[in-house]
Design a protein around this motif. Sequence first.
Motif, PDB file in Angstrom:
ATOM      1  N   ALA A 104       0.864  -1.185   0.000  1.00  0.00           N
ATOM      2  CA  ALA A 104       0.000   0.000   0.000  1.00  0.00           C
ATOM      3  C   ALA A 104       0.896   1.228   0.000  1.00  0.00           C
ATOM      4  O   ALA A 104       1.638   1.477   0.962  1.00  0.00           O
ATOM      5  N   LEU A 105       0.841   1.966  -1.089  1.00  0.00           N
ATOM      6  CA  LEU A 105       1.677   3.149  -1.258  1.00  0.00           C
ATOM      7  C   LEU A 105       0.808   4.379  -0.974  1.00  0.00           C
ATOM      8  O   LEU A 105      -0.091   4.713  -1.739  1.00  0.00           O
ATOM      9  N   HIS A 106       1.048   5.016   0.177  1.00  0.00           N
ATOM     10  CA  HIS A 106       0.229   6.146   0.622  1.00  0.00           C
ATOM     11  C   HIS A 106       0.926   7.465   0.269  1.00  0.00           C
ATOM     12  O   HIS A 106       2.107   7.654   0.586  1.00  0.00           O
ATOM     13  N   ILE A 107       0.203   8.371  -0.336  1.00  0.00           N
ATOM     14  CA  ILE A 107       0.733   9.700  -0.674  1.00  0.00           C
ATOM     15  C   ILE A 107      -0.220  10.736  -0.097  1.00  0.00           C
ATOM     16  O   ILE A 107      -1.397  10.787  -0.468  1.00  0.00           O
ATOM     17  N   ARG A 108       0.287  11.544   0.816  1.00  0.00           N
ATOM     18  CA  ARG A 108      -0.505  12.653   1.353  1.00  0.00           C
ATOM     19  C   ARG A 108      -0.113  13.909   0.579  1.00  0.00           C
ATOM     20  O   ARG A 108       1.050  14.314   0.601  1.00  0.00           O
ATOM     21  N   PHE A 109      -1.071  14.539  -0.093  1.00  0.00           N
ATOM     22  CA  PHE A 109      -0.718  15.594  -1.037  1.00  0.00           C
ATOM     23  C   PHE A 109      -1.817  16.663  -1.089  1.00  0.00           C
ATOM     24  O   PHE A 109      -2.972  16.432  -0.717  1.00  0.00           O
ATOM     25  N   ALA A 110      -1.417  17.823  -1.579  1.00  0.00           N
ATOM     26  CA  ALA A 110      -2.347  18.917  -1.855  1.00  0.00           C
ATOM     27  C   ALA A 110      -2.284  19.203  -3.348  1.00  0.00           C
ATOM     28  O   ALA A 110      -1.231  19.605  -3.850  1.00  0.00           O
ATOM     29  N   PRO A 111      -3.358  18.966  -4.096  1.00  0.00           N
ATOM     30  CA  PRO A 111      -3.321  19.197  -5.552  1.00  0.00           C
ATOM     31  C   PRO A 111      -3.268  20.682  -5.877  1.00  0.00           C
ATOM     32  O   PRO A 111      -3.925  21.500  -5.242  1.00  0.00           O
ATOM     33  N   LYS A 112      -2.478  21.013  -6.906  1.00  0.00           N
ATOM     34  CA  LYS A 112      -2.349  22.408  -7.327  1.00  0.00           C
ATOM     35  C   LYS A 112      -2.770  22.605  -8.778  1.00  0.00           C
ATOM     36  O   LYS A 112      -3.428  23.582  -9.115  1.00  0.00           O
ATOM     37  N   ASN A 113      -2.353  21.693  -9.658  1.00  0.00           N
ATOM     38  CA  ASN A 113      -2.671  21.786 -11.082  1.00  0.00           C
ATOM     39  C   ASN A 113      -2.722  20.386 -11.666  1.00  0.00           C
ATOM     40  O   ASN A 113      -2.302  19.406 -11.039  1.00  0.00           O
ATOM     41  N   GLU A 114      -3.240  20.277 -12.895  1.00  0.00           N
ATOM     42  CA  GLU A 114      -3.280  18.992 -13.568  1.00  0.00           C
ATOM     43  C   GLU A 114      -1.862  18.490 -13.851  1.00  0.00           C
ATOM     44  O   GLU A 114      -0.956  19.284 -14.125  1.00  0.00           O
ATOM     45  N   GLY A 115      -1.681  17.176 -13.780  1.00  0.00           N
ATOM     46  CA  GLY A 115      -0.377  16.598 -14.057  1.00  0.00           C
ATOM     47  C   GLY A 115      -0.234  15.235 -13.405  1.00  0.00           C
ATOM     48  O   GLY A 115      -1.187  14.683 -12.843  1.00  0.00           O
ATOM     49  N   THR A 116       0.978  14.686 -13.443  1.00  0.00           N
ATOM     50  CA  THR A 116       1.261  13.357 -12.891  1.00  0.00           C
ATOM     51  C   THR A 116       1.706  13.477 -11.444  1.00  0.00           C
ATOM     52  O   THR A 116       2.722  14.112 -11.148  1.00  0.00           O
ATOM     53  N   LEU A 117       0.945  12.847 -10.557  1.00  0.00           N
ATOM     54  CA  LEU A 117       1.331  12.819  -9.148  1.00  0.00           C
ATOM     55  C   LEU A 117       2.408  11.765  -8.911  1.00  0.00           C
ATOM     56  O   LEU A 117       3.423  12.022  -8.254  1.00  0.00           O
ATOM     57  N   PHE A 118       2.199  10.578  -9.474  1.00  0.00           N
ATOM     58  CA  PHE A 118       3.131   9.479  -9.261  1.00  0.00           C
ATOM     59  C   PHE A 118       3.075   8.558 -10.474  1.00  0.00           C
ATOM     60  O   PHE A 118       2.016   8.374 -11.075  1.00  0.00           O
ATOM     61  N   ASN A 121       3.120  -0.202 -16.583  1.00  0.00           N
ATOM     62  CA  ASN A 121       3.142   1.164 -16.087  1.00  0.00           C
ATOM     63  C   ASN A 121       1.975   1.437 -15.152  1.00  0.00           C
ATOM     64  O   ASN A 121       0.831   1.067 -15.434  1.00  0.00           O
ATOM     65  N   LEU A 122       2.289   2.096 -14.061  1.00  0.00           N
ATOM     66  CA  LEU A 122       1.289   2.593 -13.127  1.00  0.00           C
ATOM     67  C   LEU A 122       1.374   4.108 -13.102  1.00  0.00           C
ATOM     68  O   LEU A 122       2.463   4.679 -13.199  1.00  0.00           O
ATOM     69  N   ALA A 123       0.254   4.784 -12.965  1.00  0.00           N
ATOM     70  CA  ALA A 123       0.287   6.245 -12.852  1.00  0.00           C
ATOM     71  C   ALA A 123      -0.923   6.723 -12.075  1.00  0.00           C
ATOM     72  O   ALA A 123      -2.021   6.156 -12.192  1.00  0.00           O
ATOM     73  N   VAL A 124      -0.706   7.742 -11.269  1.00  0.00           N
ATOM     74  CA  VAL A 124      -1.784   8.444 -10.579  1.00  0.00           C
ATOM     75  C   VAL A 124      -1.756   9.877 -11.092  1.00  0.00           C
ATOM     76  O   VAL A 124      -0.757  10.584 -10.923  1.00  0.00           O
ATOM     77  N   LEU A 125      -2.834  10.291 -11.738  1.00  0.00           N
ATOM     78  CA  LEU A 125      -2.883  11.575 -12.422  1.00  0.00           C
ATOM     79  C   LEU A 125      -3.910  12.491 -11.769  1.00  0.00           C
ATOM     80  O   LEU A 125      -4.947  12.040 -11.267  1.00  0.00           O
ATOM     81  N   LEU A 126      -3.624  13.792 -11.805  1.00  0.00           N
ATOM     82  CA  LEU A 126      -4.565  14.798 -11.318  1.00  0.00           C
ATOM     83  C   LEU A 126      -5.176  15.499 -12.519  1.00  0.00           C
ATOM     84  O   LEU A 126      -4.462  16.040 -13.361  1.00  0.00           O
ATOM     85  N   GLU A 127      -6.490  15.474 -12.602  1.00  0.00           N
ATOM     86  CA  GLU A 127      -7.201  16.140 -13.680  1.00  0.00           C
ATOM     87  C   GLU A 127      -8.353  16.941 -13.104  1.00  0.00           C
ATOM     88  O   GLU A 127      -8.751  16.741 -11.944  1.00  0.00           O
ATOM     89  N   LYS A 128      -8.900  17.827 -13.909  1.00  0.00           N
ATOM     90  CA  LYS A 128      -9.959  18.710 -13.416  1.00  0.00           C
ATOM     91  C   LYS A 128     -11.201  17.948 -12.989  1.00  0.00           C
ATOM     92  O   LYS A 128     -11.978  18.423 -12.144  1.00  0.00           O
ATOM     93  N   ASP A 129     -11.399  16.725 -13.566  1.00  0.00           N
ATOM     94  CA  ASP A 129     -12.585  15.942 -13.221  1.00  0.00           C
ATOM     95  C   ASP A 129     -12.357  15.006 -12.042  1.00  0.00           C
ATOM     96  O   ASP A 129     -13.302  14.377 -11.568  1.00  0.00           O
ATOM     97  N   GLY A 130     -11.102  14.861 -11.593  1.00  0.00           N
ATOM     98  CA  GLY A 130     -10.845  13.994 -10.454  1.00  0.00           C
ATOM     99  C   GLY A 130      -9.456  13.405 -10.479  1.00  0.00           C
ATOM    100  O   GLY A 130      -8.573  13.835 -11.225  1.00  0.00           O
ATOM    101  N   ILE A 131      -9.258  12.360  -9.661  1.00  0.00           N
ATOM    102  CA  ILE A 131      -7.968  11.683  -9.590  1.00  0.00           C
ATOM    103  C   ILE A 131      -8.057  10.401 -10.419  1.00  0.00           C
ATOM    104  O   ILE A 131      -9.012   9.641 -10.325  1.00  0.00           O
ATOM    105  N   VAL A 132      -7.047  10.176 -11.271  1.00  0.00           N
ATOM    106  CA  VAL A 132      -7.102   9.129 -12.285  1.00  0.00           C
ATOM    107  C   VAL A 132      -6.112   8.020 -11.951  1.00  0.00           C
ATOM    108  O   VAL A 132      -4.947   8.281 -11.642  1.00  0.00           O
ATOM    109  N   PHE A 133      -6.597   6.774 -12.049  1.00  0.00           N
ATOM    110  CA  PHE A 133      -5.754   5.584 -11.900  1.00  0.00           C
ATOM    111  C   PHE A 133      -5.538   4.988 -13.285  1.00  0.00           C
ATOM    112  O   PHE A 133      -6.488   4.737 -14.032  1.00  0.00           O
TER     113      PHE A 133
END
Length: 524
Positions: A373-387, A402-414
Motif C-alpha cells: 500500500a503506497l500512501h501519498i498525502r498531497f495537496a493538488p495544485k494543477n493537472e499533471g502526474t502525481l506518481f 506502467n502505473l500512474a496516478v494523475l490529477l485532472e480537473k474531473d478527479g484523480i485518475v488511476f
Amino acid sequence: MCRGVCPKVFFISCIIILFVSCGEMNTIFPSGTSNYQVGAYVISPVKTSETPLSMSSYRGSGSSDSKLIKDYSIVKAGDVIRPAFLHHVAGDPDLTGLQVYMEDAEGNRVNEPVHYSLPGKNAEGISGVLVPVHDLNEGLTDFSIPEGLNAGQYTLFFNVLGGSNILYQSRQALYYISDSDFSVGGLRTYMPGVSDGPQLIPPGTTILLEAPIISGKELDPYVVWYNGDRKIGEGKLSEHYHHLLWTVPEINGMQTMKVEVFPFLAGNMPAANTRGIVKEMSLPVSDKASFPRSFGDAGGDALYWYQFAGNVNPAEKALKNNAVLVKTQESPPRWAPLSSVYGLVIGEDDIYRIPDFSAALNTESNTEYDFYALHIRFAPKNEGTLFQGQFKTAGSDLLSLNLAVLLEKDGIVFHIQNGQNMYTEIIPVDLFAAEDFLTASLNFYSFKNKFSAFLELQNPPSSTQEVSISYGGTLSGGGTFSFGAKRSSAEEPVTDENVPDTKSPDIAIIDEFFLEHIRKTADI
C-alpha cells in the motif's frame, strides 16, 4: 609652569589635527554645525469620507501616516517628501537656508534643487528654486517627486547653507516604486506533518516561515530574514525567499523572528541607511511539545517512508531502503504551505525519482503474496502526474507495466498498462477546491504472473476497481518510480511566444509518502 602646560597644549593640538584630518571635528567639539541633523518625512495621502482619494489631504509629520525616510524608505506616486531639521535650529546665526535635490543611482540629478531661504539671507551662487521660509524648523514646504520618474533607487541630498557656503551635507537613499503594488502581511509559520493548528514547537524542528508579499510585476522584492539580530537568510521573491526553512534551536523559550522586505535590490545589497517593510513574530519553543503526527505512525512495515520535514531524506523509522530522493533537475527542493503545515513541491520542473525501488514482489508461492500500500498525502495544485512507476523483470529489463496516478480537473485518475492492455478509471472529486491535504493509496501485488492494483482516496472515501494484468517473466520488484513528470509534446500547453521561459505550474505539494508491506494469504 611651561613644563606643566606645554605637554597638554601639544597633546590637545595633536588630537585636533587628528580629528580634523578624519572629518570628526563636529563630533568632538560641538558647535552650531554639530546639530545639523537633516532628514525627510514621506507623507502618504489619507482618504477622507468627504473627499475622493485624488483630493486627499496630507497629515502632518506627527501622524501615523508620516514616517522618516530612514525608518521607512519606500516612496510611491502620490506621496510627498517633507524635508526637516531633526534638531531645533532656530536662532543659529550661521544658518541661512537649506538646499535639497535628488539624484538617480548613476549620480544624475532628476530635478532642479529647491532652496529654502530665510528672509534677507538669500545666498549668491546657490542654485535652485527659491522658496522663502520664516522658520527652518516648521516652515519647510513639501518637496515634490518629479513627474514621470521611473521606479528605482534614488538619493536625496541636503545641503545646510551658511550664506554661499555649505556648512553640512547629508544624504538619504530611498526606493521609489511609482504606482506598483507593494505590501507585506503578517509572518506565518508552518510545521511538518499533520498539525492541529497553532501549538508549541519542539526544539530541533524544521519549520517553514512565510512572509506574504504582494508585489507588482515591475518589482522583484528582496527579502532578509533574522532570528533576533542574526541574519539567517536572504534573497529575491523570484527565488522564492518569501518562504524560508529554518531549524528551531535545541533550547526552550521564545524565538524572535523578523523579516525586512525591500521593493527591489539595486546593487549587491540593500542601500545603507534604508529600511524596508519590517514584520516580526515570536515562536514558543518547548520540549514539552509533541512532534506533529503523520499517517505512517499507524504502523505497518515501512519499506519506504518520507516525511518531508524540510529535507528529502527517509524517515528514521523506515525499516529498509533508506535512500534519499533524487531530484532530476539541478535545483534545490522547493517547499510550500497549505493550511497549517508545509510540504515538498513537485511539478514538471520539480521531478523526484525514488532510487532502488526494490520491493520484493513474490511470484513463486501459490499460497502467499506480498501486498503493498503506497500512501501519498498531497495537496493538488494543477493537472499533471502525481506518481508513476515502471517495473523491472528479474533479468533487470524494464517491463512495459506502467502505473500512474494523475490529477485532472474531473478527479484523480488511476492508470495501468501493459503493452496493448490498458485500464483507466477516474475517481470523480473536485481536487482543486480542496483546502487541506488529501491521501491517495495505491494498492498493488503480484500473484501467479498477474499484476493487480487499485487506487483508494481516503477523503472522501472512494476507490477504483481492482484490475489484474497478465505479464510474462518474473518481476524483480525494482523499477523506475517518480513524483511528477514532464508533459508529452502532445500535452504541451499553448503559451504566448512573446513570453519566453514560461515556468511550468506546480502539480502538487507532498507532505508524506509511505510504502507499507503486508504479507497476505491467498484466498484459493
